[in-house]
Scaffold this motif. Structure first.
Motif, PDB file in Angstrom:
ATOM      1  N   PRO A  81       0.840  -1.206   0.000  1.00 43.91           N
ATOM      2  CA  PRO A  81       0.000   0.000   0.000  1.00 43.91           C
ATOM      3  C   PRO A  81       0.876   1.257   0.000  1.00 43.91           C
ATOM      4  CG  PRO A  81       0.170  -0.872   2.221  1.00 43.91           C
ATOM      5  CD  PRO A  81       0.886  -1.850   1.308  1.00 43.91           C
ATOM      6  N   ASN A  82       0.273   2.387  -0.233  1.00 37.96           N
ATOM      7  CA  ASN A  82       0.974   3.673  -0.142  1.00 37.96           C
ATOM      8  C   ASN A  82       1.043   4.058   1.333  1.00 37.96           C
ATOM      9  OD1 ASN A  82       2.118   6.151  -0.527  1.00 37.96           O
ATOM     10  ND2 ASN A  82       0.354   7.068  -1.516  1.00 37.96           N
ATOM     11  N   SER A  83       1.958   3.433   2.051  1.00 34.54           N
ATOM     12  CA  SER A  83       2.036   3.633   3.495  1.00 34.54           C
ATOM     13  C   SER A  83       3.231   4.473   3.931  1.00 34.54           C
ATOM     14  CB  SER A  83       2.083   2.272   4.203  1.00 34.54           C
ATOM     15  OG  SER A  83       3.194   1.526   3.760  1.00 34.54           O
ATOM     16  N   MET A  84       4.036   4.931   2.983  1.00 31.13           N
ATOM     17  CA  MET A  84       5.209   5.737   3.315  1.00 31.13           C
ATOM     18  C   MET A  84       4.769   7.110   3.804  1.00 31.13           C
ATOM     19  SD  MET A  84       8.556   5.527   3.102  1.00 31.13           S
ATOM     20  CE  MET A  84      10.060   6.303   2.596  1.00 31.13           C
ATOM     21  N   VAL A  85       5.441   7.607   4.810  1.00 26.37           N
ATOM     22  CA  VAL A  85       5.139   8.938   5.345  1.00 26.37           C
ATOM     23  C   VAL A  85       5.377   9.957   4.232  1.00 26.37           C
ATOM     24  CG1 VAL A  85       5.809  10.650   7.068  1.00 26.37           C
ATOM     25  CG2 VAL A  85       5.774   8.231   7.677  1.00 26.37           C
ATOM     26  N   PRO A  86       4.376  10.785   3.906  1.00 24.97           N
ATOM     27  CA  PRO A  86       4.502  11.659   2.745  1.00 24.97           C
ATOM     28  C   PRO A  86       5.314  12.932   2.952  1.00 24.97           C
ATOM     29  CG  PRO A  86       2.372  11.966   3.748  1.00 24.97           C
ATOM     30  CD  PRO A  86       3.045  10.839   4.497  1.00 24.97           C
ATOM     31  N   ASN A  87       5.665  13.272   4.179  1.00 25.49           N
ATOM     32  CA  ASN A  87       6.355  14.542   4.391  1.00 25.49           C
ATOM     33  C   ASN A  87       7.831  14.409   4.748  1.00 25.49           C
ATOM     34  OD1 ASN A  87       6.116  13.617   7.013  1.00 25.49           O
ATOM     35  ND2 ASN A  87       5.232  15.492   7.817  1.00 25.49           N
ATOM     36  N   PHE A  88       8.452  13.294   4.407  1.00 32.17           N
ATOM     37  CA  PHE A  88       9.881  13.158   4.685  1.00 32.17           C
ATOM     38  C   PHE A  88      10.697  14.224   3.966  1.00 32.17           C
ATOM     39  CE2 PHE A  88       9.772   8.441   6.007  1.00 32.17           C
ATOM     40  CZ  PHE A  88       9.679   8.800   7.345  1.00 32.17           C
ATOM     41  N   GLY A  89      10.222  14.713   2.847  1.00 36.03           N
ATOM     42  CA  GLY A  89      10.937  15.755   2.107  1.00 36.03           C
ATOM     43  C   GLY A  89      11.124  17.028   2.901  1.00 36.03           C
ATOM     44  N   THR A  90      10.247  17.276   3.850  1.00 34.90           N
ATOM     45  CA  THR A  90      10.377  18.465   4.685  1.00 34.90           C
ATOM     46  C   THR A  90      10.908  18.137   6.085  1.00 34.90           C
ATOM     47  OG1 THR A  90       8.060  18.285   5.398  1.00 34.90           O
ATOM     48  CG2 THR A  90       8.521  19.677   3.482  1.00 34.90           C
ATOM     49  N   ARG A  91      11.031  16.870   6.414  1.00 34.33           N
ATOM     50  CA  ARG A  91      11.469  16.467   7.756  1.00 34.33           C
ATOM     51  C   ARG A  91      12.908  15.982   7.817  1.00 34.33           C
ATOM     52  NH1 ARG A  91       7.674  12.080   9.724  1.00 34.33           N
ATOM     53  NH2 ARG A  91       9.041  12.165  11.508  1.00 34.33           N
ATOM     54  N   ILE A  92      13.346  15.274   6.806  1.00 28.25           N
ATOM     55  CA  ILE A  92      14.686  14.681   6.833  1.00 28.25           C
ATOM     56  C   ILE A  92      15.691  15.686   6.288  1.00 28.25           C
ATOM     57  CG2 ILE A  92      16.137  12.813   5.932  1.00 28.25           C
ATOM     58  CD1 ILE A  92      13.674  11.068   5.747  1.00 28.25           C
ATOM     59  N   SER A  93      16.774  15.890   7.023  1.00 31.29           N
ATOM     60  CA  SER A  93      17.811  16.816   6.542  1.00 31.29           C
ATOM     61  C   SER A  93      18.515  16.220   5.333  1.00 31.29           C
ATOM     62  CB  SER A  93      18.827  17.090   7.652  1.00 31.29           C
ATOM     63  OG  SER A  93      19.664  15.955   7.845  1.00 31.29           O
ATOM     64  N   ASP A  94      19.175  17.077   4.560  1.00 30.16           N
ATOM     65  CA  ASP A  94      19.919  16.604   3.392  1.00 30.16           C
ATOM     66  C   ASP A  94      20.992  15.591   3.787  1.00 30.16           C
ATOM     67  OD1 ASP A  94      18.383  18.159   1.760  1.00 30.16           O
ATOM     68  OD2 ASP A  94      19.955  19.625   1.308  1.00 30.16           O
ATOM     69  N   GLN A  95      21.687  15.849   4.885  1.00 29.54           N
ATOM     70  CA  GLN A  95      22.740  14.927   5.320  1.00 29.54           C
ATOM     71  C   GLN A  95      22.146  13.564   5.664  1.00 29.54           C
ATOM     72  OE1 GLN A  95      26.211  15.516   5.361  1.00 29.54           O
ATOM     73  NE2 GLN A  95      26.120  13.287   5.511  1.00 29.54           N
ATOM     74  N   GLU A  96      21.057  13.566   6.427  1.00 32.57           N
ATOM     75  CA  GLU A  96      20.410  12.300   6.788  1.00 32.57           C
ATOM     76  C   GLU A  96      19.902  11.568   5.553  1.00 32.57           C
ATOM     77  OE1 GLU A  96      18.509  13.328  11.163  1.00 32.57           O
ATOM     78  OE2 GLU A  96      17.538  14.141   9.370  1.00 32.57           O
ATOM     79  N   LEU A  97      19.307  12.300   4.635  1.00 30.66           N
ATOM     80  CA  LEU A  97      18.774  11.695   3.415  1.00 30.66           C
ATOM     81  C   LEU A  97      19.899  11.079   2.586  1.00 30.66           C
ATOM     82  CD1 LEU A  97      16.346  11.108   1.659  1.00 30.66           C
ATOM     83  CD2 LEU A  97      16.554  13.417   0.709  1.00 30.66           C
ATOM     84  N   GLY A  98      20.990  11.797   2.436  1.00 29.67           N
ATOM     85  CA  GLY A  98      22.140  11.257   1.718  1.00 29.67           C
ATOM     86  C   GLY A  98      22.685  10.008   2.393  1.00 29.67           C
ATOM     87  N   ASP A  99      22.798  10.050   3.716  1.00 30.79           N
ATOM     88  CA  ASP A  99      23.297   8.891   4.467  1.00 30.79           C
ATOM     89  C   ASP A  99      22.389   7.679   4.280  1.00 30.79           C
ATOM     90  OD1 ASP A  99      25.328  10.542   5.414  1.00 30.79           O
ATOM     91  OD2 ASP A  99      24.446  10.779   7.416  1.00 30.79           O
ATOM     92  N   ILE A 100      21.072   7.899   4.330  1.00 31.19           N
ATOM     93  CA  ILE A 100      20.119   6.796   4.177  1.00 31.19           C
ATOM     94  C   ILE A 100      20.213   6.193   2.775  1.00 31.19           C
ATOM     95  CG2 ILE A 100      17.655   6.212   4.061  1.00 31.19           C
ATOM     96  CD1 ILE A 100      17.231   8.265   6.362  1.00 31.19           C
ATOM     97  N   ILE A 101      20.223   7.040   1.757  1.00 29.91           N
ATOM     98  CA  ILE A 101      20.319   6.529   0.385  1.00 29.91           C
ATOM     99  C   ILE A 101      21.635   5.778   0.195  1.00 29.91           C
ATOM    100  CG2 ILE A 101      20.499   7.172  -2.055  1.00 29.91           C
ATOM    101  CD1 ILE A 101      18.557   9.516  -1.379  1.00 29.91           C
TER     102      ILE A 101
END
Length: 152
Positions: A123-143
């Motif tokens: 299902p579409n269960s992913m939190v939709p606002n990660f783009g405004t919540r996750i910092s660039d550094q955290e997002l890069g680290d996760i990817i």
């Protein structure tokens, strides 16, 4: 036969309850409409954005962000229940999900714009606002972490 009069308190309480239920339903149905203020990017813009994120990324630092945002609830424990795909082998699967989009761009899109592509059976269960919540550094680290063979 007795006549019953409904008191104003009951009428007001019922009206307020109806309003609260309507507001709840509006919010519930709009929850998965995507991140507010974040628009999907073009393929070339994804490439530029992801390259910038990965330039300073450290996959070893991803676990703190993964825990902070509650990712294991769906991608580890919930994977067995069909809530979200497991991360085991995610880099290989991500590379084939949306050709010609490379794995890193697909992972970025899946986190920032989860409604853009839904994996069959989930299902579409992913939190939709990660783009405004996750910092660039955290997002890069996760990817960066998800692109490693250690992702699980």
């Amino acid at each position: 036969m007795k006549k019953y009069r409904i008191g104003w308190a009951v009428v007001v309480a019922t009206a307020l309850l109806i309003i609260v239920v309507i507001l709840f339903l509006v919010e519930a149905f709009s929850f998965n409409q995507g991140a507010v203020g974040i628009e999907p990017l073009s393929a070339s813009a994804y490439r530029q954005r992801v390259d910038a994120l990965l330039a300073n990324a450290n996959p070893a630092d991803a676990e703190a962000a993964i825990q902070k945002y509650g990712c294991p609830a769906c991608h580890r424990q919930g994977a067995a229940n069909g809530i979200a795909p497991s991360w085991v082998g995610v880099a290989e699967r991500a590379a084939t999900r949306r050709p010609p989009m490379p794995a890193d761009a697909y992972l970025y899109e899946s986190i920032i714009h989860p409604e853009a592509f839904l994996v069959d059976g989930y299902p579409n269960s992913m939190v939709p606002n990660f783009g405004t919540r996750i910092s660039d550094q955290e997002l890069g680290d996760i990817i960066a972490y998800l692109l490693t063979a250690d992702a699980q």
